[in-house]
Write a protein that holds these residues in place. Structure first.
Motif, PDB file in Angstrom:
ATOM      1  N   VAL A 124      58.502 -54.293  63.350  1.00  0.00           N
ATOM      2  CA  VAL A 124      58.608 -55.632  62.760  1.00  0.00           C
ATOM      3  C   VAL A 124      57.799 -55.606  61.469  1.00  0.00           C
ATOM      4  N   TYR A 125      58.485 -55.679  60.357  1.00  0.00           N
ATOM      5  CA  TYR A 125      57.810 -55.615  59.054  1.00  0.00           C
ATOM      6  C   TYR A 125      57.223 -56.977  58.703  1.00  0.00           C
ATOM      7  N   ASP A 126      56.023 -56.938  58.146  1.00  0.00           N
ATOM      8  CA  ASP A 126      55.469 -58.166  57.583  1.00  0.00           C
ATOM      9  C   ASP A 126      55.252 -57.961  56.073  1.00  0.00           C
ATOM     10  N   ASP A 127      54.565 -58.888  55.447  1.00  0.00           N
ATOM     11  CA  ASP A 127      54.429 -58.808  53.988  1.00  0.00           C
ATOM     12  C   ASP A 127      53.622 -57.587  53.540  1.00  0.00           C
ATOM     13  N   TYR A 128      52.736 -57.076  54.396  1.00  0.00           N
ATOM     14  CA  TYR A 128      51.969 -55.882  54.004  1.00  0.00           C
ATOM     15  C   TYR A 128      52.874 -54.648  53.966  1.00  0.00           C
ATOM     16  N   ASP A 129      53.761 -54.542  54.943  1.00  0.00           N
ATOM     17  CA  ASP A 129      54.722 -53.423  54.899  1.00  0.00           C
ATOM     18  C   ASP A 129      55.521 -53.493  53.598  1.00  0.00           C
ATOM     19  N   ARG A 130      55.997 -54.694  53.283  1.00  0.00           N
ATOM     20  CA  ARG A 130      56.868 -54.855  52.107  1.00  0.00           C
ATOM     21  C   ARG A 130      56.094 -54.670  50.808  1.00  0.00           C
ATOM     22  N   LEU A 131      54.849 -55.093  50.811  1.00  0.00           N
ATOM     23  CA  LEU A 131      54.015 -54.939  49.616  1.00  0.00           C
ATOM     24  C   LEU A 131      53.765 -53.454  49.317  1.00  0.00           C
ATOM     25  N   VAL A 132      53.456 -52.681  50.339  1.00  0.00           N
ATOM     26  CA  VAL A 132      53.221 -51.247  50.112  1.00  0.00           C
ATOM     27  C   VAL A 132      54.522 -50.556  49.696  1.00  0.00           C
ATOM     28  N   GLN A 133      55.624 -50.959  50.272  1.00  0.00           N
ATOM     29  CA  GLN A 133      56.933 -50.402  49.836  1.00  0.00           C
ATOM     30  C   GLN A 133      57.129 -50.638  48.339  1.00  0.00           C
ATOM     31  N   LEU A 134      56.882 -51.867  47.926  1.00  0.00           N
ATOM     32  CA  LEU A 134      57.084 -52.231  46.522  1.00  0.00           C
ATOM     33  C   LEU A 134      56.160 -51.421  45.606  1.00  0.00           C
ATOM     34  N   CYS A 135      54.879 -51.390  45.955  1.00  0.00           N
ATOM     35  CA  CYS A 135      53.905 -50.734  45.066  1.00  0.00           C
ATOM     36  C   CYS A 135      54.090 -49.222  45.074  1.00  0.00           C
ATOM     37  N   ASP A 136      54.504 -48.665  46.198  1.00  0.00           N
ATOM     38  CA  ASP A 136      54.789 -47.229  46.260  1.00  0.00           C
ATOM     39  C   ASP A 136      55.949 -46.891  45.323  1.00  0.00           C
ATOM     40  N   ALA A 137      56.911 -47.807  45.245  1.00  0.00           N
ATOM     41  CA  ALA A 137      58.065 -47.594  44.356  1.00  0.00           C
ATOM     42  C   ALA A 137      57.668 -47.757  42.890  1.00  0.00           C
ATOM     43  N   LEU A 138      56.701 -48.630  42.621  1.00  0.00           N
ATOM     44  CA  LEU A 138      56.273 -48.867  41.237  1.00  0.00           C
ATOM     45  C   LEU A 138      55.415 -47.737  40.701  1.00  0.00           C
ATOM     46  N   ALA A 139      54.554 -47.201  41.561  1.00  0.00           N
ATOM     47  CA  ALA A 139      53.601 -46.178  41.119  1.00  0.00           C
ATOM     48  C   ALA A 139      54.297 -44.835  41.023  1.00  0.00           C
ATOM     49  N   MET A 140      54.047 -44.134  39.965  1.00  0.00           N
ATOM     50  CA  MET A 140      54.581 -42.788  39.828  1.00  0.00           C
ATOM     51  C   MET A 140      53.721 -41.854  40.677  1.00  0.00           C
ATOM     52  N   PRO A 141      54.171 -40.607  40.860  1.00  0.00           N
ATOM     53  CA  PRO A 141      53.369 -39.701  41.685  1.00  0.00           C
ATOM     54  C   PRO A 141      51.902 -39.603  41.244  1.00  0.00           C
ATOM     55  N   ARG A 142      51.656 -39.737  39.962  1.00  0.00           N
ATOM     56  CA  ARG A 142      50.265 -39.700  39.495  1.00  0.00           C
ATOM     57  C   ARG A 142      49.737 -41.088  39.174  1.00  0.00           C
ATOM     58  N   GLY A 143      50.359 -42.094  39.735  1.00  0.00           N
ATOM     59  CA  GLY A 143      49.975 -43.443  39.355  1.00  0.00           C
ATOM     60  C   GLY A 143      50.883 -43.847  38.213  1.00  0.00           C
ATOM     61  N   SER A 144      50.592 -44.964  37.576  1.00  0.00           N
ATOM     62  CA  SER A 144      51.469 -45.327  36.477  1.00  0.00           C
ATOM     63  C   SER A 144      50.675 -45.949  35.350  1.00  0.00           C
ATOM     64  N   VAL A 145      51.183 -45.787  34.155  1.00  0.00           N
ATOM     65  CA  VAL A 145      50.533 -46.303  32.964  1.00  0.00           C
ATOM     66  C   VAL A 145      50.363 -47.813  33.084  1.00  0.00           C
ATOM     67  N   PHE A 146      51.366 -48.446  33.652  1.00  0.00           N
ATOM     68  CA  PHE A 146      51.327 -49.890  33.768  1.00  0.00           C
ATOM     69  C   PHE A 146      50.063 -50.354  34.499  1.00  0.00           C
ATOM     70  N   TRP A 147      49.787 -49.737  35.638  1.00  0.00           N
ATOM     71  CA  TRP A 147      48.634 -50.185  36.420  1.00  0.00           C
ATOM     72  C   TRP A 147      47.335 -49.700  35.814  1.00  0.00           C
ATOM     73  N   LYS A 148      47.390 -48.583  35.107  1.00  0.00           N
ATOM     74  CA  LYS A 148      46.182 -48.035  34.488  1.00  0.00           C
ATOM     75  C   LYS A 148      45.567 -49.052  33.528  1.00  0.00           C
ATOM     76  N   ARG A 149      46.423 -49.820  32.858  1.00  0.00           N
ATOM     77  CA  ARG A 149      45.930 -50.809  31.909  1.00  0.00           C
ATOM     78  C   ARG A 149      45.043 -51.858  32.585  1.00  0.00           C
TER      79      ARG A 149
END
Ligand SMILES: [Fe+2]
Length: 151
Positions: A124-149
């Motif tokens: 049963v997924y809750d918002d934490y499952d979905r949040l990590v799915q989203l952020c895992d998709a946003l972050a590149m394997p080494r993190g991402s420039v977007f979040w580095k800022r």
């Protein structure tokens, strides 16, 4: 062992020592992204979100693997009594609750594959499952420039 910011940070540091790689930095970016988004959601704890982000790939402590890291992370967290973090170690790879949607290789035993298949279908997924799915998709394997800022 209680799951808190300190134990989660320690777990990631130890895991990164046992299998050094870009995955550890990736995990930190995912954690940061989870924290930033959760801080704007009234029903989410940004600390919890950060911790779940930090631990989602913890199964990589066991070495270089494909989908095996999901079940390695699940077991790692379950052994410590970190049930929700354990679920996210598997759920983060399946936005759709069907194991056939994975793009990775199932380098696991038949028994573990069946376990994961059932687990993914029945979780049963809750918002934490979905949040990590989203952020895992946003972050590149080494993190991402977007979040580095934002750091
Ligand atoms: Fe990840």
């Amino acid at each position: 062992m209680e799951l808190n910011l300190q134990t989660a940070e320690l777990a990631l540091r130890e895991a990164a020592e046992s299998n050094p790689g870009a995955w550890a930095e990736h995990s930190r970016y995912v954690a940061e992204a989870c924290k930033n988004i959760a801080s704007h959601c009234k029903d989410l704890s940004s600390e919890q979100a950060y911790i779940f982000g930090l631990l989602h790939d913890i199964g990589r402590y066991a070495g270089v693997s494909s989908e095996r890291h999901l079940i390695d992370g699940y077991r790692y967290c379950m052994e410590r009594g970190w049930g929700k973090a354990a679920q996210i170690c598997i759920s983060h790879a399946f936005m759709i609750q069907d194991i056939a949607t994975s793009i990775g290789e199932f380098d696991v035993s038949d028994e573990d594959y069946l376990f994961m298949k059932e687990f993914v279908a029945n979780a049963v997924y809750d918002d934490y499952d979905r949040l990590v799915q989203l952020c895992d998709a946003l972050a590149m394997p080494r993190g991402s420039v977007f979040w580095k800022r934002d750091l």
